[in-house]
Design an enzyme around this catalytic site. Structure first.
Site, PDB file in Angstrom:
ATOM      1  N   LYS A  33       0.853  -1.196   0.000  1.00 49.42           N
ATOM      2  CA  LYS A  33       0.000   0.000   0.000  1.00 49.42           C
ATOM      3  C   LYS A  33       0.883   1.237   0.000  1.00 49.42           C
ATOM      4  O   LYS A  33       1.771   1.395   0.836  1.00 49.42           O
ATOM      5  CB  LYS A  33      -0.912   0.047   1.222  1.00 49.42           C
ATOM      6  CG  LYS A  33      -1.806   1.306   1.250  1.00 49.42           C
ATOM      7  CD  LYS A  33      -2.714   1.345   2.473  1.00 49.42           C
ATOM      8  CE  LYS A  33      -2.026   1.889   3.706  1.00 49.42           C
ATOM      9  NZ  LYS A  33      -1.809   3.371   3.631  1.00 49.42           N
ATOM     10  N   ASP A  60      -3.469   4.287  -2.088  1.00 47.40           N
ATOM     11  CA  ASP A  60      -4.467   4.676  -1.088  1.00 47.40           C
ATOM     12  C   ASP A  60      -4.482   6.194  -0.915  1.00 47.40           C
ATOM     13  O   ASP A  60      -3.890   6.732   0.015  1.00 47.40           O
ATOM     14  CB  ASP A  60      -4.119   3.971   0.229  1.00 47.40           C
ATOM     15  CG  ASP A  60      -5.036   4.340   1.386  1.00 47.40           C
ATOM     16  OD1 ASP A  60      -6.197   4.701   1.123  1.00 47.40           O
ATOM     17  OD2 ASP A  60      -4.582   4.266   2.542  1.00 47.40           O
ATOM     18  N   LYS A  62      -7.583   8.015  -1.234  1.00 42.52           N
ATOM     19  CA  LYS A  62      -8.896   8.364  -0.689  1.00 42.52           C
ATOM     20  C   LYS A  62      -9.479   9.637  -1.324  1.00 42.52           C
ATOM     21  O   LYS A  62      -9.827  10.593  -0.647  1.00 42.52           O
ATOM     22  CB  LYS A  62      -8.815   8.560   0.833  1.00 42.52           C
ATOM     23  CG  LYS A  62      -8.303   7.352   1.606  1.00 42.52           C
ATOM     24  CD  LYS A  62      -8.277   7.653   3.105  1.00 42.52           C
ATOM     25  CE  LYS A  62      -7.780   6.486   3.916  1.00 42.52           C
ATOM     26  NZ  LYS A  62      -6.307   6.288   3.788  1.00 42.52           N
ATOM     27  N   LEU A  63      -9.640   9.624  -2.634  1.00 41.02           N
ATOM     28  CA  LEU A  63     -10.152  10.816  -3.312  1.00 41.02           C
ATOM     29  C   LEU A  63     -11.566  11.153  -2.842  1.00 41.02           C
ATOM     30  O   LEU A  63     -12.406  10.274  -2.663  1.00 41.02           O
ATOM     31  CB  LEU A  63     -10.164  10.602  -4.829  1.00 41.02           C
ATOM     32  CG  LEU A  63      -8.819  10.341  -5.507  1.00 41.02           C
ATOM     33  CD1 LEU A  63      -8.992  10.372  -7.014  1.00 41.02           C
ATOM     34  CD2 LEU A  63      -7.748  11.319  -5.067  1.00 41.02           C
ATOM     35  N   HIS A  64     -11.795  12.436  -2.644  1.00 36.82           N
ATOM     36  CA  HIS A  64     -13.101  12.930  -2.197  1.00 36.82           C
ATOM     37  C   HIS A  64     -13.219  14.368  -2.665  1.00 36.82           C
ATOM     38  O   HIS A  64     -12.692  15.293  -2.051  1.00 36.82           O
ATOM     39  CB  HIS A  64     -13.197  12.847  -0.672  1.00 36.82           C
ATOM     40  CG  HIS A  64     -14.551  13.195  -0.131  1.00 36.82           C
ATOM     41  ND1 HIS A  64     -14.869  13.100   1.198  1.00 36.82           N
ATOM     42  CD2 HIS A  64     -15.686  13.641  -0.736  1.00 36.82           C
ATOM     43  CE1 HIS A  64     -16.120  13.471   1.401  1.00 36.82           C
ATOM     44  NE2 HIS A  64     -16.631  13.802   0.227  1.00 36.82           N
ATOM     45  N   ASP A  65     -13.900  14.554  -3.785  1.00 32.70           N
ATOM     46  CA  ASP A  65     -14.039  15.893  -4.367  1.00 32.70           C
ATOM     47  C   ASP A  65     -15.269  15.876  -5.272  1.00 32.70           C
ATOM     48  O   ASP A  65     -16.008  14.894  -5.308  1.00 32.70           O
ATOM     49  CB  ASP A  65     -12.768  16.256  -5.152  1.00 32.70           C
ATOM     50  CG  ASP A  65     -12.466  17.749  -5.136  1.00 32.70           C
ATOM     51  OD1 ASP A  65     -13.396  18.542  -5.414  1.00 32.70           O
ATOM     52  OD2 ASP A  65     -11.325  18.133  -4.845  1.00 32.70           O
ATOM     53  N   PRO A  67     -17.461  15.351  -8.559  1.00 31.55           N
ATOM     54  CA  PRO A  67     -17.316  14.241  -9.509  1.00 31.55           C
ATOM     55  C   PRO A  67     -16.358  14.516 -10.667  1.00 31.55           C
ATOM     56  O   PRO A  67     -15.547  13.640 -11.021  1.00 31.55           O
ATOM     57  CB  PRO A  67     -18.751  14.015 -10.001  1.00 31.55           C
ATOM     58  CG  PRO A  67     -19.600  14.435  -8.837  1.00 31.55           C
ATOM     59  CD  PRO A  67     -18.885  15.619  -8.241  1.00 31.55           C
ATOM     60  N   THR A 120     -10.868   3.442  10.567  1.00 33.77           N
ATOM     61  CA  THR A 120     -10.825   2.578  11.746  1.00 33.77           C
ATOM     62  C   THR A 120     -10.455   3.345  13.012  1.00 33.77           C
ATOM     63  O   THR A 120     -10.559   2.813  14.111  1.00 33.77           O
ATOM     64  CB  THR A 120      -9.839   1.410  11.546  1.00 33.77           C
ATOM     65  OG1 THR A 120      -8.578   1.924  11.112  1.00 33.77           O
ATOM     66  CG2 THR A 120     -10.377   0.437  10.511  1.00 33.77           C
ATOM     67  N   GLN A 191      -5.696   2.933  16.576  1.00 36.69           N
ATOM     68  CA  GLN A 191      -6.862   2.277  16.006  1.00 36.69           C
ATOM     69  C   GLN A 191      -7.821   1.890  17.140  1.00 36.69           C
ATOM     70  O   GLN A 191      -7.384   1.521  18.230  1.00 36.69           O
ATOM     71  CB  GLN A 191      -6.447   1.008  15.256  1.00 36.69           C
ATOM     72  CG  GLN A 191      -5.336   1.233  14.233  1.00 36.69           C
ATOM     73  CD  GLN A 191      -5.840   1.786  12.928  1.00 36.69           C
ATOM     74  OE1 GLN A 191      -6.918   2.353  12.860  1.00 36.69           O
ATOM     75  NE2 GLN A 191      -5.071   1.633  11.880  1.00 36.69           N
ATOM     76  N   GLY A 211       0.179  -2.269   8.795  1.00 34.30           N
ATOM     77  CA  GLY A 211       1.285  -1.327   8.785  1.00 34.30           C
ATOM     78  C   GLY A 211       2.300  -1.601   9.868  1.00 34.30           C
ATOM     79  O   GLY A 211       3.179  -2.450   9.734  1.00 34.30           O
ATOM     80  N   ARG A 212       2.156  -0.884  10.993  1.00 37.24           N
ATOM     81  CA  ARG A 212       3.165  -0.922  12.050  1.00 37.24           C
ATOM     82  C   ARG A 212       3.485  -2.306  12.604  1.00 37.24           C
ATOM     83  O   ARG A 212       4.645  -2.575  12.935  1.00 37.24           O
ATOM     84  CB  ARG A 212       2.760   0.032  13.172  1.00 37.24           C
ATOM     85  CG  ARG A 212       2.978   1.491  12.788  1.00 37.24           C
ATOM     86  CD  ARG A 212       2.254   2.462  13.702  1.00 37.24           C
ATOM     87  NE  ARG A 212       0.813   2.485  13.434  1.00 37.24           N
ATOM     88  CZ  ARG A 212      -0.022   3.362  13.979  1.00 37.24           C
ATOM     89  NH1 ARG A 212       0.442   4.266  14.831  1.00 37.24           N
ATOM     90  NH2 ARG A 212      -1.303   3.333  13.673  1.00 37.24           N
TER      91      ARG A 212
END
Length: 232
Positions: A33, A60, A62-65, A67, A120, A191, A211-212
């Site tokens: 990732k 990763d 995380k697009l948010h705009d 359309p 999360t 988390q 990840g960690r």
């Protein structure tokens, strides 16, 4: 299709590549990732280099705009030959459809496209007090997953605790990609909705993002192989 995705959350290309060098003698090349920290720090060349080394990649961002912006951005990202990428489900069905349209190449091929439901790190209490969403978190995630499915996406990012809810709502073929994974003997860090690799498999996760517990382990290769053994 079940697999372990290693979150390479590093701030530079040198750090990320030095980490991946540890797996040079490993028969199984990790699915990687690349998140915002590494992508913004190293640029698209890091995607090309890790891909050149034979790793599959989950980009990763995380697009948010709106359309149209998401559609155009996904068209750019489709040229990087990643294997999976994502948007925020909160961006609406219209935005997710636009993302899918932009990601699909002229020959009809495209990476997997998934949508983030709730992070999360977000508890139900925070969702209610900070976001003013006053319904159970499982219901919110099921609704977002249903929207992603209606938009034609391949699955969602959710905590492993909600994977079974997603499957019940959208069918067994709809992917549940689940971060928030910790070994039974590890700390939770930041988390709050977490579980172990083995439990994530039982609940129905298709991919776990780790990840960690791997990147910060004294022996990352051993930690990765332990995760694979417990999950796959």
């Amino acid at each position: 299709m079940r697999d372990v995705i290693v979150a390479c959350d590093f701030g530079s290309a040198a750090e990320a590549l030095a980490f991946l060098d540890k797996f040079a003698g490993c028969e199984r090349k990790p699915f990687v990732k690349i998140g915002m920290e590494l992508f913004y720090g190293a640029g698209p060349d890091i995607v090309r280099e890790i891909k050149r080394r034979g790793h599959r990649i989950f980009l990763d961002l995380k697009l948010h705009d709106i359309p149209n912006t998401v559609r155009k951005t996904m068209k750019v990202l489709s040229s990087l030959d990643v294997d999976m990428t994502n948007v925020h489900a909160a961006g609406t069905v219209e935005m997710m459809k636009a993302a899918l349209e932009g990601l699909t190449r002229p020959d009809g091929t495209r990476p997997l496209l998934i949508a983030v439901t709730q992070l999360t790190s977000t508890s139900e209490e925070r969702m209610k007090t900070d976001l003013l969403i006053d319904v159970p978190i499982a219901d919110v995630i099921a609704h977002y997953a249903s929207n992603a499915c209606a938009a034609g996406l391949d699955g969602v990012v959710c905590s492993p605790l909600e994977a079974s809810v997603v499957k019940a709502k959208c069918g067994s073929g709809f992917l549940a990609v689940t971060p928030g994974i910790r070994f039974a003997d590890a700390a939770a860090d930041d988390q709050v909705r977490i579980t172990t690799p083995a439990r994530a498999r039982e609940i129905g996760s298709d991919f776990i993002v780790v990840g960690r517990p791997i990147t910060a382990a004294p022996d990352p290769v051993a930690a990765y192989l332990r995760c694979v053994e417990e999950f796959i």
